[in-house]
Design a protein around this motif. Structure first.
Motif, mmCIF file in Angstrom:
data_model
loop_
_atom_site.group_PDB
_atom_site.id
_atom_site.type_symbol
_atom_site.label_atom_id
_atom_site.label_comp_id
_atom_site.label_asym_id
_atom_site.label_seq_id
_atom_site.Cartn_x
_atom_site.Cartn_y
_atom_site.Cartn_z
ATOM 1 N N GLN A 129 34.854 -41.271 -5.109
ATOM 2 C CA GLN A 129 35.224 -40.596 -3.856
ATOM 3 C C GLN A 129 34.947 -39.099 -3.974
ATOM 4 O O GLN A 129 34.347 -38.480 -3.089
ATOM 5 N N MET A 130 35.348 -38.525 -5.106
ATOM 6 C CA MET A 130 35.162 -37.089 -5.271
ATOM 7 C C MET A 130 33.678 -36.732 -5.351
ATOM 8 O O MET A 130 33.241 -35.717 -4.805
ATOM 9 N N GLN A 131 32.907 -37.618 -6.013
ATOM 10 C CA GLN A 131 31.460 -37.361 -6.073
ATOM 11 C C GLN A 131 30.846 -37.402 -4.678
ATOM 12 O O GLN A 131 29.986 -36.591 -4.327
ATOM 13 N N SER A 132 31.311 -38.363 -3.862
ATOM 14 C CA SER A 132 30.799 -38.445 -2.496
ATOM 15 C C SER A 132 31.118 -37.181 -1.728
ATOM 16 O O SER A 132 30.281 -36.636 -0.998
ATOM 17 N N TYR A 133 32.372 -36.712 -1.861
ATOM 18 C CA TYR A 133 32.759 -35.491 -1.155
ATOM 19 C C TYR A 133 31.855 -34.333 -1.563
ATOM 20 O O TYR A 133 31.370 -33.563 -0.731
ATOM 21 N N GLU A 134 31.640 -34.237 -2.870
ATOM 22 C CA GLU A 134 30.833 -33.121 -3.373
ATOM 23 C C GLU A 134 29.446 -33.172 -2.749
ATOM 24 O O GLU A 134 28.909 -32.149 -2.303
ATOM 25 N N ALA A 135 28.916 -34.399 -2.668
ATOM 26 C CA ALA A 135 27.577 -34.562 -2.113
ATOM 27 C C ALA A 135 27.532 -34.177 -0.630
ATOM 28 O O ALA A 135 26.512 -33.715 -0.124
ATOM 29 N N LEU A 136 28.666 -34.346 0.063
ATOM 30 C CA LEU A 136 28.733 -34.005 1.483
ATOM 31 C C LEU A 136 28.934 -32.512 1.716
ATOM 32 O O LEU A 136 28.916 -32.050 2.849
ATOM 33 N N GLY A 137 29.193 -31.778 0.637
ATOM 34 C CA GLY A 137 29.418 -30.345 0.790
ATOM 35 C C GLY A 137 30.875 -29.929 0.742
ATOM 36 O O GLY A 137 31.195 -28.756 0.949
ATOM 37 N N VAL A 138 31.764 -30.883 0.519
ATOM 38 C CA VAL A 138 33.192 -30.525 0.383
ATOM 39 C C VAL A 138 33.355 -29.669 -0.861
ATOM 40 O O VAL A 138 32.878 -30.037 -1.938
ATOM 41 N N ASN A 139 34.003 -28.494 -0.688
ATOM 42 C CA ASN A 139 34.142 -27.612 -1.843
ATOM 43 C C ASN A 139 35.583 -27.235 -2.150
ATOM 44 O O ASN A 139 35.868 -26.342 -2.938
ATOM 45 N N ARG A 140 36.511 -27.938 -1.472
ATOM 46 C CA ARG A 140 37.920 -27.642 -1.739
ATOM 47 C C ARG A 140 38.710 -28.927 -1.532
ATOM 48 O O ARG A 140 38.593 -29.588 -0.498
ATOM 49 N N ILE A 141 39.514 -29.285 -2.553
ATOM 50 C CA ILE A 141 40.370 -30.465 -2.447
ATOM 51 C C ILE A 141 41.823 -29.993 -2.489
ATOM 52 O O ILE A 141 42.195 -29.155 -3.317
#
Lengths: 617, 363
Positions: free
Chosen positions: B106-118
């Motif tokens: 899930q976190m890898q997917s977010y990173e790939a989408l440009g998410v830069n803050r969790i």
């Protein structure tokens, strides 16, 4: 305010029309009151008499016809004396209803002064009660004939023989003379009416002597002015005559005299022994108080009738509008109420905690409650009452005597020589099983026993001398709860006694809160101080600083509580959706601050004072 | 600092994900546990709303997926919304995550989408306290989640914490803080437990937090986080230098933002408005082409200035010294440039101070 009097023209179809033209032969008249304890059935008996004599037709019969104020109906007590004229087998009967509470003892004595006899009405399941007994003694002292009656014989618990012998023992009236009735079913009521005509003597009086008429009640009618209940003793009271009110000193034109049948019925005159009403264009009941003697201005009597007194208020409290803007309304309401009840006193007073209000005086606690309730109900006010106080007599160092009915007015401790407080002779009638409970109560209220008499093996009369201040708090409620409602109470004023009294002040952050200042016996000062400080500590919200709440006698602190400084008042989250909500919350909080009273730096919600004062009572 | 405002104005998007697997005892948010069947329709509606908005939007400098539980939804669905938006370079993109649903993938997917803050909903590191809050995760999952965020290479990590449960001792709270600091997050949002009407907590007065206990825990928080190098920049938010949340600062500076989804709030051109509360009504509005706005308000100039002060008072920016009376001076400290900000004790009493704002100083 009473409803306006229905004005009935003198017409031929009025029931009991035989008495209409006034000046009925005294020999056929019987004037009597019913003396009874609350709930012993006085109103029901009055209703039955009205029905049996045809004064009120059954279909127009409301239960308790004579109790006309809403409050009287609700509480089942009579506050103001009423009278009604009925016919029974060739006799004219005047039934004079007396107030049913010890606060109105003076009015009872004036009502009795208008009678030649009384019906002593006692519940056949409960026996005679303290106040009934006291009123009965009053009647005996005035040489009135007593017709003893046991009521409610239809009840399964009724024991007429037992209570007839109790009446014999206590009042020395032969048990065989005691009638047994049920006002509810009507059983025995005709026999009672016969007994009234047979046993009670007719009035005496000289129709040709100068007029002497006794006022035994006055009320204010918004259309007619003051309407007084009168009993003619001597002479004739005529419509159109100029009258002199011997105590108040005023002269008034007799606009209308008449009878209550019970419909109001004007007549030309009232002769000796007759009871009726008088309207003389008076705007204030203080000009026509109970006990007043009315005579003719042209040919006045030499002396007024005996027994006039000016009843003094015994219990005092501050009355304040919850909403300060209603102060003028409260002033107007008190002025109007006083037109109808001359025994209420009031004068403006200012309290740091409660704002502008009035110091009011009352005949007793019930009177206070009734006045307050009428102000709220009839005038739509919402009121705060401070704790009831009594009038103390304070002798100062320089030997002046001052009367203080507001603890705040007490001179500084250093200037006080002695404080005396009003005392009562209290009589309690109780089933003997509760003797211990009653003694405990009286002793805890600084009472000292003066006598103890058994009316029967099951019932005892305890007499105590107790400070009035101890009775005006919750003595009556306590008495009822400790005896499961069986004990009854009567009291008489017994002068003043010097006592070790002190003023307890309540300080909020060092500032005295006048509404809570109280005069207490030294031994009761600490419990009072502790209770009030604890209560206020619960009710006063935390501030930005510690708030000490102290009870003090002079400069000495006797109890202390602290409302600790508020440490947290914050909204944790403030994101998109919270911003509007937060702004509205702050607006409400700001509004709330406006509704607070500032005592020094301390912000106190009005409700806190109201709750504390209510709890105290 | 990169987030104190720049030449081009900031603009934020808040996207609300109203789905959870379980409702926590204190939660009064617009979220549902029985409507997972709506997720696809709902996210499609969000995407459509984003597309319609995009035409009139300036460059978006921050996006915040909040909830609810945004990581209950497949990452691609969030990505489809993101793809519609005119993102500024370096935009801050945050996803709120519940630790019990975090996976490495899930976190890898977010990173790939440009998410830069969790932002992780940790709340407590004590399992007894978590139970008392009605939370379903355990402290071990937090460690695993933090690890997943780091391994995926997502740059910024926030931990959400809650103090004040009746089941929590001061030392429990101290333990939670210590463990949270060990994870070396960039940012911590620390909230006092608040009983809201209609929640399990709100309806049970015996579980309501004690103000003095809350105050003790707050002061401890400020002390420990300060010592660990975090700056208190808002009442409930601490950050390492340079790691303040750009999106949230928009709220406190009366900045502009638009909401996407149900129960989302917007603030544009001085007007505040909010969308319908339930996902069903939101889906219906979007598919019918009607407005999802449920209500709005517009403040007058004075009200708006007062609101600006009320919001600024919550932050370390503070307010001009003249805006506050002297009787709260003991709760304030200088913030530079003639401004005053709340001390830690003052922040605990922020409402008391805020109601005095704008009053004449000679009070």
């Amino acid at each position: 305010m009473r409803p306006a009097m229905p004005h009935v023209p003198p017409a031929a179809d009025i029931p009991n029309g035989g008495a209409r033209t006034g000046s009925t032969s005294a020999a056929s008249i019987r004037n009597f009151s019913i003396i009874a304890h609350i709930d012993h059935g006085k109103s029901t008996l009055s209703d039955r008499i009205l029905e049996l004599t045809g004064a009120v037709e059954e279909r127009s019969m409301r239960a308790q016809y004579l109790d006309s104020m809403d409050l009287e109906r609700e509480r089942g007590i009579t506050i103001k004396a009423q009278n009604v004229r009925v016919s029974w087998r060739g006799h004219t009967l005047h039934l004079i209803d007396t107030p049913g509470h010890v606060d109105f003892g003076y009015e009872v004595s004036r009502s009795l002064a208008a009678c030649e006899g009384v019906v002593l009405l006692v519940d056949a399941a409960q026996g005679i009660e303290a106040q009934t007994l006291a009123n009965c003694y009053l009647a005996l002292e005035s040489d009135l004939t007593i017709v003893p009656v046991l009521n409610k014989i239809d009840l399964p618990a009724a024991d007429p023989d037992l209570y007839a012998s109790e009446i014999e023992r206590v009042l020395g009236i032969d048990a065989s003379e005691v009638l047994a009735i049920s006002a509810k079913t009507g059983e025995g009521v005709e026999a009672l009416l016969d007994a009234i005509t047979e046993r009670i003597p007719p009035p005496s009086g000289d129709p040709d002597a100068p007029l002497q008429a006794l006022i035994f009640d006055s009320h204010f009618d918004q259309y007619r002015g003051v309407v007084s209940s009168v009993r003619v003793m001597n002479g004739r009271l005529c419509a159109g005559d100029r009258l002199r009110f011997m105590h108040a000193g005023g002269q008034h034109l007799s606009e209308e005299v008449g009878l209550r049948l019970p419909a109001v019925t004007p007549t030309d005159e009232l002769g000796p022994g007759e009871v009726g009403y008088l309207i003389a264009g008076i705007k204030d009941v203080a000009q026509a108080r109970s006990g007043e003697t009315v005579t003719s201005a042209a040919a006045p009597a030499d002396v007024p009738l005996a027994g006039y007194d000016d009843p003094k208020p015994m219990v005092f409290c501050g009355l304040y509008p919850v909403d300060g803007d209603e102060y003028p309304d409260l002033r107007d309401a008190l002025a109007k109420l006083r037109l109808n009840d001359a025994s209420v006193t009031f004068e403006p007073e200012t309290s740091g905690a409660l704002g502008f209000g009035f110091r009011c005086g009352f005949l007793g606690l019930l009177h206070m409650e009734i006045v307050r309730e009428r102000l709220e109900r009839e005038f739509g006010l919402s009121l705060i009452a401070t704790a009831p106080s009594v009038a103390y007599r304070v002798r100062t160092d320089d030997d002046q005597e001052v009367e203080i009915d507001n603890p705040s007015d007490l001179p500084p401790a250093g200037q006080i020589g002695e404080i005396a407080e009003p005392m009562l002779n209290v009589s309690v009638l109780t089933p003997s099983a509760y003797t211990g409970a009653v003694m405990d109560l009286c002793q805890s209220r600084r009472g000292s026993m003066t006598s103890m008499d058994y009316l029967s093996p099951e019932r005892v009369e305890l007499r105590y001398e107790v400070p009035l201040a101890e009775v005006v708090t919750d003595f009556f409620d306590q008495l009822k709860s400790r005896t499961q409602g069986y004990a009854s109470l009567d009291y008489d004023h017994a002068g003043y006694r010097a006592e070790r009294l002190v003023r307890v002040d309540i300080l909020l952050n060092g500032e005295s809160v006048d509404a809570f200042s109280a005069i207490r016996h030294r031994d009761g000062a600490y419990p009072y101080g502790k209770a009030i400080t604890a209560k206020l500590a619960e009710l006063i919200p935390r501030q930005l600083f510690d708030v000490p709440i102290q009870a003090a006698i002079g400069g000495r602190i006797i109890a202390r509580e602290t409302v600790k400084a508020k440490r947290k008042d914050v909204l944790s989250k403030c994101y998109g959706g919270d911003i509007t909500r937060k702004r509205k919350l702050l607006e409400r909080q700001k509004e709330g601050k406006k509704r607070m009273k500032a005592i020094g730096r301390v912000e106190v919600p009005n409700e806190a004072f109201v709750s504390a004062l209510r709890l105290e009572q | 600092m990169t987030d104190t405002g720049s030449a081009s104005p900031s603009f934020g998007i808040y996207c609300h994900i109203p789905f959870c697997t379980h409702r926590c005892d204190y939660c009064a948010f617009a979220t549902w546990t029985d409507r997972e069947h709506l997720i696809d329709d709902y996210m499609a509606s969000c995407r459509r709303q984003a597309r319609e908005l995009a035409a009139e939007l300036p460059a978006v400098t921050s996006v915040f997926f909040g909830g609810g539980t945004p990581n209950l939804v497949a990452p691609e669905l969030l990505g489809e919304v993101l793809a519609e938006l005119p993102l500024a370079g370096g935009a801050e993109i945050t996803v709120e995550c519940n630790p019990d649903l975090v996976t490495a993938e899930q976190m890898q997917s977010y990173e790939a989408l440009g998410v830069n803050r969790i932002s992780l909903g940790v709340q407590s590191m004590n399992s007894g306290v978590l139970d008392a809050l009605g939370r379903r995760h355990d402290p071990e999952m937090v460690a695993a989640s933090v690890d997943a965020v780091r391994r995926a290479g997502i740059g910024q990590l926030n931990l959400d914490l809650i103090y004040g449960s009746r089941a929590e001792s001061v030392s429990d709270w101290e333990h939670t803080l210590a463990r949270a600091i060990e994870f070396e997050p960039d940012h911590l949002s620390v909230y006092g437990l608040t009983p809201e009407a209609g929640t399990a907590l709100g309806d049970d007065p015996s579980r309501h937090p004690d103000d003095d206990d809350m105050a003790d825990k707050y002061l401890l928080t400020d002390e420990l986080l300060g010592r660990a190098g975090y700056e208190a920049y808002e009442i409930s938010n601490w950050a390492r230098p340079g790691a303040r949340c750009r999106h949230n600062r928009l709220y406190w500076r009366q900045g502009s933002y638009a909401g996407v989804g149900c129960a989302a709030h917007s603030h544009r051109d001085g007007r505040r408005y909010w969308s319908v509360r339930t996902p069903e009504r939101f889906i219906a509005a979007i598919s019918n082409g009607t407005s999802p706005v449920a209500g709005s308000e517009e403040l007058g100039p004075d009200e708006r200035r007062l609101e600006a002060l009320q919001l600024a008072l919550r932050t370390s920016d503070g307010v001009p010294a003249g805006a506050l009376p002297h009787d709260v001076g003991h709760l304030l400290e200088p913030a530079g440039e003639g401004r005053l900000k709340l001390t830690a004790r003052g922040r605990l009493l922020a409402n008391e101070v805020a109601v005095r704002l704008g009053l004449p100083s000679a009070r």
